[in-house]
Every structure is written in C-alpha cells, then in structure tokens.
Motif scaffolding. Structure first.
Motif, PDB file in Angstrom:
ATOM      1  N   GLN A 225      23.987  30.643  35.922  1.00  0.00           N
ATOM      2  CA  GLN A 225      24.288  31.168  37.249  1.00  0.00           C
ATOM      3  C   GLN A 225      23.240  30.732  38.270  1.00  0.00           C
ATOM      4  N   ALA A 226      21.986  30.610  37.838  1.00  0.00           N
ATOM      5  CA  ALA A 226      20.948  30.125  38.738  1.00  0.00           C
ATOM      6  C   ALA A 226      21.193  28.657  39.115  1.00  0.00           C
ATOM      7  N   LYS A 227      21.645  27.857  38.150  1.00  0.00           N
ATOM      8  CA  LYS A 227      21.967  26.454  38.439  1.00  0.00           C
ATOM      9  C   LYS A 227      23.145  26.357  39.406  1.00  0.00           C
ATOM     10  N   LEU A 272      17.566  37.399  40.645  1.00  0.00           N
ATOM     11  CA  LEU A 272      17.937  37.577  39.237  1.00  0.00           C
ATOM     12  C   LEU A 272      18.848  38.778  39.059  1.00  0.00           C
ATOM     13  N   ARG A 273      18.593  39.848  39.811  1.00  0.00           N
ATOM     14  CA  ARG A 273      19.437  41.043  39.689  1.00  0.00           C
ATOM     15  C   ARG A 273      20.838  40.816  40.246  1.00  0.00           C
ATOM     16  N   GLY A 274      20.981  39.832  41.111  1.00  0.00           N
ATOM     17  CA  GLY A 274      22.297  39.555  41.676  1.00  0.00           C
ATOM     18  C   GLY A 274      23.224  38.825  40.731  1.00  0.00           C
ATOM     19  N   LYS A 278      27.184  39.943  32.172  1.00  0.00           N
ATOM     20  CA  LYS A 278      28.385  39.898  31.337  1.00  0.00           C
ATOM     21  C   LYS A 278      29.551  39.386  32.180  1.00  0.00           C
ATOM     22  N   PRO A 279      29.598  38.093  32.432  1.00  0.00           N
ATOM     23  CA  PRO A 279      30.603  37.562  33.359  1.00  0.00           C
ATOM     24  C   PRO A 279      32.034  37.702  32.873  1.00  0.00           C
ATOM     25  N   GLY A 280      32.243  37.862  31.580  1.00  0.00           N
ATOM     26  CA  GLY A 280      33.612  37.963  31.079  1.00  0.00           C
ATOM     27  C   GLY A 280      34.239  39.323  31.256  1.00  0.00           C
TER      28      GLY A 280
END
Length: 497
Positions: A225-227, A272-274, A278-280
């Motif tokens: 997600q950071a990438k 990081l908190r954003g 658990k994206p699924g």
C-alpha cells in the motif's frame, strides 16, 4: 447373604420429559429468525398446520395471545402490573387504540379507515393484513461479490495462459482478509512448477485491487500500500520492517533507525495508520442480518408498556377444511388425529412462549426502572435467580427466555442479557451494576484530556463518587471495554491520536 437369583418389586418416582415437552423448552431459547425457520419446517411437515390465511380456524384465538403488559408506577413509587394482554390493559387504562399517541411498532398495530392510509409519495397502503407481501426493497440492492470472485474477474481480464492458471491457484488459497494462506514452496511442489514462476504469479496478483491483497504478512501488506501511494522510501521501509517497535512505542529507537526527526516520524506513523491491514475484509460475502427487537418498552403515563413485536410472532392456524376434505377411512382418521394433536400442541407451546417472554421482560423492566428513566449509570446489579424468584419460575427458564432476545426502548436496542450483571458496593449500600461502573470509567477516561489518568487515580475518583472498588477491578473493566492502560494511552497521545 443369599447367593441365588430372585425377583424383587420396587416402586420409584422419576421425571420423564416427553419429546413435546423437550421441544417446548427448546422453543424458549430460539431467536425470532430461528422460530420462523422452525415454524416453516413444521408447516411443511404437518398438512393441517398453516402459517396464515383467513379461511382457517385456530383452537387458540389470536386475540387471546399475550402481546402487551403494562407497568404503572403509583405516587409512592411502587410498580403494579395492570394486565398481561392488550385487552385487559386497554380496559384498565382506558386506552384509545386509534389515538395518535398510541405506540405502533408494526403495520398491524395501525388502525386506519376502510380505504387504508397514504404512504410515501401518496401511495395507498393497506393496514390490516399480512397476507399480501409488501415490496421487497432488498431485491433492488446490488448483489455483493466475494473477494475471490473479484480477483478472478481481474485475473481473467488481464492474464492468460500458464500465468493465469497459477494466479487462479493462488486465489483459491486467499483468506477473507486478503492474505495468502499457503506457502509458495509447497504450492510449487504440489503443482510441479518452479518456485520462481509461482512468485512471479504472486507478484502479478499483488497488483490487483484491493491494494495489499496477496500479501504473506502484515509488513508486506503495508509495504504494497505504501508503494501504491508512492511513499515507500528507505525511511518508510525501515519503519515497516520494525512494526514490533511501533507497537512498543519505542519512538526514540525508530527515529535513530529511520534517521528522521519527531515531525517526520509522526507523519510516517499517520501515513501508516491510514493503510488497511486487512484489505480483503471489504469484500466479505456474508450478509449481515439486522437484529429486530422482540420486545418494545415505551413510557405509558408514570409507568411502562411492555409489548411483543407482532411482526416476529408467527400466525399459526389449523386448516380444518383440509381435514374435512380427506377420506374417512380408519387409517386416515388416525393420521389426521396425530397431525391435529401436534398442531394444537405447537399453538399452545407458542402461546406459552409469548406469555413467558412477557412475564420475564416485565420483571426486568421493574427491576431496572432506574436505567430506563435515567440511563446506564443507574443500572442495578441483577441475577437470573432474582428474576426467577420474583416470577416463580426456574432459573434455567429465565436463562432460556433471555437468550437471543432483544429489547427496544428509548435508549436503544439491548440484548436481554445486558440487564444481568454483577455489582460492586456503593456508598448507599445498595450496590451498583458493573455496567454502570464501566460507564463511569469510560466517561472519566474520555474527559481526561492531556493529563492521563492512571488506574489508581481512577479508583480515587470512583471512590469520591461513592463506589467501593479495587484497582484490579478497574483494570479488569477497562480492559473489557478495550481501553488501554495509562502508558498505552500516553503513547497514543504522543503519536498524535
């Protein structure tokens, strides 16, 4: 001592529970959804039993079934049960069922003229029958898809050949949270392909929506997600690689490792908190079931009206026309007799279930009158035995009645079990419910501001309010509400939360 066989006659008493009695006891613990499913099975199994209609006659008149109880408080503050059904309550209190002030919780409670009433946009709505199904607005909602279906669609649109096959195999082992559950080496050995090809397929999968899917651990999920957000620089990489230090609050050590100052570290932690760990989960296929109240509690003068939700009450009738049309041979009569007995028993069992629910709910409202009038801070300690003794029933019966039942009042929707809790000693000697103490602890912590309150300080503040409570009890209640310790809350304040 005689060593020889002999016959002895002995008398003894024992309680034998018939299957019908066992089933009647089980009915008490069923929720409204489970009751509907049970009734549907019985209607399908028993041909003389019907769940609705106007052409059938029931041995138990529907108007006689208990649906309402009234608790009236007199000037001295004592409570008196006026009636246990709607007709008795109406006669005692001279209730006008057509008045606008009367509580209507379901369409069947509304009394309109012969032409019905106007609903939204002036559409005419009938008021007195459940025989005609209303509009099912849920059918207009878009059909939800699960995570695997969503990923399979993306794979089919962007991949082909051998790589599509490998990606589909990985998708079959995707957990609902979005993580890969099977080891890639074991998968490669099972499929008979090189590990590098499976890893390449996983890399292709990790480019799918939602961002972070296909990760093997939390750090990899956050890194993906950071990438995607173009924030994966060397400092963020070190921070993600040391999530254990983030959990411990070792900020000084993290600043040295990431070579950043306080402001940069704070921005990185907020970023990081954003991210979604658990994206699924946003693609969960299980539809949530809305909880419908079984009991309504509304103010009535100086007292309370306790009313069963008529929408949850199945309408059981006996189809006598079916019995009359069948043949009159001996075998058919015997079979119909058994069916009629089962149907009559079920109607009486449902009648008794409603009476018991009303009786238990009435006693709960009497015992927790302070809660309904002034809020959770006035919730009293209450046990199943106290209610059972008051209504002269067994404690296990009260336990079954309060299972999977919900009460709706002006303060919201509550599980009946919510009103039963242990207590702590108060200054007046009456005792206070654990839920009331939790409410005070939560309000104190929410209002603490920059000065974080320790458990010892909370004990002192609660003692000043008249609660005799130990420090370990405060810690136990605080942890039960999901509130961190003073050290954890101080770290959260420092991190900008």
């Amino acid at each position: 001592m005689v060593l020889a066989p002999r016959l002895d006659l002995r008398q003894s008493q024992s309680l034998v529970m018939t299957p019908q009695l066992q089933q009647a006891i089980k009915l008490l613990a069923l929720s409204s959804i489970e009751i509907e499913a049970f009734i549907a099975e019985e209607v399908e199994r028993n041909p003389v039993l019907d769940a609705g209609g106007d052409d059938f006659i029931s041995d138990t008149p529907l108007d006689a079934l208990p649906q309402t109880a009234i608790i009236e408080s007199n000037e001295r503050g004592s409570d008196e049960i006026i009636g246990d059904d709607s007709h008795a309550a109406a006669e005692a209190l001279d209730v006008d069922f057509g008045a606008e002030s009367f509580h209507h919780d379901t369409p069947s409670d509304s009394v309109g003229d012969a032409d019905g009433m106007l609903g939204l946009s002036g559409i005419a709505m009938t008021t007195g029958s459940f025989d005609v199904d209303g509009t099912d607005f849920d059918s207009f909602a878009a059909r939800d898809i699960d995570l695997r279906t969503h990923l399979m669609a993306q794979a089919g649109a962007s991949l082909s050949g051998h790589q599509l096959f490998l990606v589909q195999q990985i998708i079959e082992h995707i957990e609902p949270t979005g993580y890969v559950s099977e080891d890639l080496l074991a998968m490669a050995q099972r499929l008979g392909v090189p590990l590098a090809e499976v890893e390449a397929a996983l890399t292709a999968l990790q480019r799918f929506d939602p961002t972070g899917v296909g990760a093997r651990n939390l750090a990899e999920c956050l890194a993906l997600q950071a990438k995607e957000a173009d924030r994966y620089d060397p400092c963020m990489a070190r921070l993600i690689d040391n999530l254990d230090l983030v959990a411990k609050g070792a900020f000084d050590q993290l600043k040295r490792m990431c070579r950043v100052d306080d402001e940069d570290l704070r921005d990185m932690l907020i970023e990081l908190r954003g991210y979604d760990p658990k994206p699924g989960c946003r693609f969960e296929s299980d539809n949530s079931i809305a909880v419908t109240p079984d009991i309504y509690v509304t103010p009535r003068g100086d007292g309370w009206s306790i009313e069963l939700n008529s929408a949850n009450l199945p309408r059981l009738l006996i189809n006598r026309s079916y019995v009359a049309e069948l043949g009159q041979d001996k075998a058919t009569k015997a079979w119909l007799s058994d069916c009629m007995a089962d149907a009559n028993w079920l109607i009486k069992a449902m009648d008794q279930r409603q009476r018991t629910i009303i009786k238990v709910a009435t006693e709960i409202v009497k015992q927790q009158d302070g809660f309904f009038r002034r809020g959770v801070a006035h919730l009293r300690p209450l046990t199943l035995r106290q209610v059972a003794d008051a209504i002269e029933m067994h404690e296990s019966t009260v336990s079954r009645v309060t299972s999977n039942k919900y009460l709706h009042c002006g303060r919201g929707l509550f599980d009946l079990k919510y009103f039963f809790s242990s207590g702590v000693q108060s200054a007046d000697g009456e005792g206070v419910s654990a839920e009331a103490v939790k409410s005070h602890i939560k309000s104190l912590i929410e209002a603490e501001g920059e000065k974080i309150l320790s458990d010892d300080t909370l004990v002192e503040l609660l003692t000043a309010k008249g609660f005799d409570i130990a420090r370990r009890t405060v810690a136990k209640y605080r942890e039960a509400m999901g509130i961190g310790s003073s050290v954890q809350r101080r770290r959260q304040k420092k991190m900008g939360r």
